[in-house]
Design a protein around this motif. Structure first.
Motif, PDB file in Angstrom:
ATOM      1  N   ALA A  12       0.826  -1.208   0.000  1.00 15.12           N
ATOM      2  CA  ALA A  12       0.000   0.000   0.000  1.00 15.12           C
ATOM      3  C   ALA A  12       0.858   1.255   0.000  1.00 15.12           C
ATOM      4  N   GLY A  13       0.277   2.315  -0.551  1.00 21.75           N
ATOM      5  CA  GLY A  13       0.893   3.629  -0.452  1.00 21.75           C
ATOM      6  C   GLY A  13       1.929   3.955  -1.495  1.00 21.75           C
ATOM      7  N   HIS A  67      -3.822  -1.991  -1.647  1.00 16.40           N
ATOM      8  CA  HIS A  67      -4.677  -0.809  -1.656  1.00 16.40           C
ATOM      9  C   HIS A  67      -3.856   0.477  -1.728  1.00 16.40           C
ATOM     10  N   ASP A  68      -4.537   1.534  -2.100  1.00 15.13           N
ATOM     11  CA  ASP A  68      -3.930   2.867  -2.190  1.00 15.13           C
ATOM     12  C   ASP A  68      -2.671   2.851  -3.045  1.00 15.13           C
ATOM     13  N   LYS A  74      -0.220   3.713  -6.107  1.00 13.56           N
ATOM     14  CA  LYS A  74       0.107   4.952  -6.808  1.00 13.56           C
ATOM     15  C   LYS A  74       0.866   4.653  -8.098  1.00 13.56           C
ATOM     16  N   ASN A  85      -9.139   1.143  -3.733  1.00 11.10           N
ATOM     17  CA  ASN A  85      -8.639   2.516  -3.788  1.00 11.10           C
ATOM     18  C   ASN A  85      -7.271   2.670  -4.448  1.00 11.10           C
ATOM     19  N   CYS A  86      -7.168   2.208  -5.686  1.00 11.05           N
ATOM     20  CA  CYS A  86      -5.914   2.383  -6.437  1.00 11.05           C
ATOM     21  C   CYS A  86      -6.069   3.479  -7.485  1.00 11.05           C
ATOM     22  N   LYS A  87      -4.956   3.937  -8.021  1.00 12.50           N
ATOM     23  CA  LYS A  87      -4.965   5.040  -8.979  1.00 12.50           C
ATOM     24  C   LYS A  87      -5.706   4.674 -10.254  1.00 12.50           C
ATOM     25  N   HIS A 142     -13.665   1.825  -5.187  1.00 10.47           N
ATOM     26  CA  HIS A 142     -12.841   2.038  -6.374  1.00 10.47           C
ATOM     27  C   HIS A 142     -13.745   2.353  -7.560  1.00 10.47           C
TER      28      HIS A 142
END
Length: 406
Positions: free
Chosen positions: A159-160, A180-181, A183, A225-227, A250
């Motif tokens: 993540a992140g 998740h998350d 970038k 919740n990914c880009k 998402h």
């Protein structure tokens, strides 16, 4: 060895002789061969799954989850896949690699003990984790072939940062990870094997990006919740199973097929089974192009625009799913035929068989519907849609404890 071969020959003829005897009633010899293969595969499956069957109705979970000694039998998971990605063995034939360092300081020279160091190796590896960890990748995690990432027994979050890329490799299993998350990454050097690193341009920011990959299985992961996409498969990828995942929060969930003009994707075959598409999702569960997509026994409890869509004449076989339409301010139509006039898309081969439509949900079926191509390409048998809630109740990353069933 001789006795094994003899047993296989007897098994083959036990299935083949009745079909040959009744050959005068078989108009297409190909169907007879398919029936033999079906019965042999079913027999093998029963032998493989029988002694661990938990009776949940989920054939993947019934294969391994009731084993209290799962920690010492981790590699058994590789024999439990179903669908088009059923032959993905990951790192089954290799050593166990324990990740004990959550850092990712140098994508070109990763430290031993890190996840990046594990996935780039040339030999098969079954990768597990020493404990709970959050891994914030500095650049895309570029997988090498014959790798399993197995998060069971720990809470592992990627993540992140940039996330997982499966590019022009084969036999990859991703299991039991929170992703998740994610970038974008890129404009940087990244290593993809012990012998090679190279310049990476800007990535899309997918949770799992499959680019020209094959024999890939993503199972029991929690994604959100990914880009860009949660799981995307493009550029000639095929032989993929996406199963038992829990996807939430998402927009563009899953893209299968690069573009309408990228004709290599016509050979794509993807099984999407036993997943829970949950709260906060908008569209693309999945969005398909050109290939064959078997969407079976999934639970759809939220979509804002549509659940299943596509363009460029994909074949979509929806079986035994539960579609619970959202409230009135959102669309109740499950399907979306894109980028073509109705005179064209009404001939696309999309069918719904045994699906449960709840709260006004409806599926716009098109094309031949019951064509023989479905019978030849279906990747597994659907269970009744009334069982979907229980079949998918364990979707997402599991909280597995040593000495207990997962």
């Amino acid at each position: 060895m001789t006795s094994i071969l003899l047993s296989l020959v007897i098994l083959l003829f036990s299935f083949l002789i009745p079909i040959l005897i009744s050959s005068s009633h078989v108009q297409n010899p190909e169907l007879a061969v398919q029936e033999v293969n079906r019965k042999i595969n079913a027999s093998i499956a029963r032998r493989n799954l029988g002694y661990l069957s938990c009776g949940s109705g989920n054939p993947i979970d019934d294969c391994w989850r009731c084993d209290t000694n799962w920690e010492n039998n981790r590699k058994r998971l590789a024999d439990c896949a179903i669908g088009f990605g059923k032959n993905a063995i990951g790192g089954r034939d290799g050593k166990i690699y324990v990740v004990d360092d959550a850092s990712d300081d140098d994508p070109v020279t990763p430290k031993p003990g890190t996840l990046r160091h594990a996935v780039i190796q040339d030999e098969p590896l079954w990768i597990i984790f020493a404990g709970d960890m959050v891994i914030k990748l500095k650049e895309e995690l570029i997988m090498n072939s014959f790798k399993t990432i197995d998060g069971r027994g720990a809470s592992v979050h990627i993540a992140g940062g940039p996330c997982i890329t499966i590019q022009y490799v084969t036999n990859v299993i991703i299991h039991g990870i929170h992703i998740h998350d994610c970038k974008q990454g890129g404009n940087a050097m990244v290593r993809d094997s012990p012998r090679h690193y190279g310049w990476r341009t800007i990535s899309d920011g997918d949770g799992v990006s499959i680019f020209g990959g094959s024999q890939v299985w993503v199972d029991h992961c929690s994604l959100s919740n990914c880009k860009d996409g949660l799981i995307d498969a493009i550029h000639g990828s095929t032989a993929i199973t996406i199963s038992n995942n829990y996807m939430t929060h998402h927009d563009k969930v899953m893209l299968l097929g690069h573009s309408d003009s990228y004709t290599d994707d016509k050979n794509m075959q993807v099984t999407i089974a036993f997943n829970h598409f949950g709260e906060g999702l908008v569209q693309r569960m999945p969005r398909c192009r050109l290939g064959y997509f078997h969407v079976v026994n999934n639970d759809y409890t939220h979509w804002e625009m549509y659940a299943i869509g596509g363009s460029a004449n994909p074949t979509i076989n929806s079986q035994g799913n539960r579609f619970v339409a959202p409230d009135d301010r959102f669309s109740k139509e499950v399907t979306k035929h894109e980028d073509a006039p109705e005179s064209e898309w009404q001939n696309w081969n999309w069918r719904s068989e045994g699906d449960m439509m709840v709260n006004g949900a409806f599926f716009t079926a098109t094309g031949a519907g019951a064509s023989s191509s479905y019978a030849r390409a279906s990747s597994l048998s659907a269970r009744p849609s009334s069982l979907v809630a229980s079949i998918t109740s364990g979707s997402g990353a599991l909280d597995c404890k040593k000495g207990s069933p997962c």
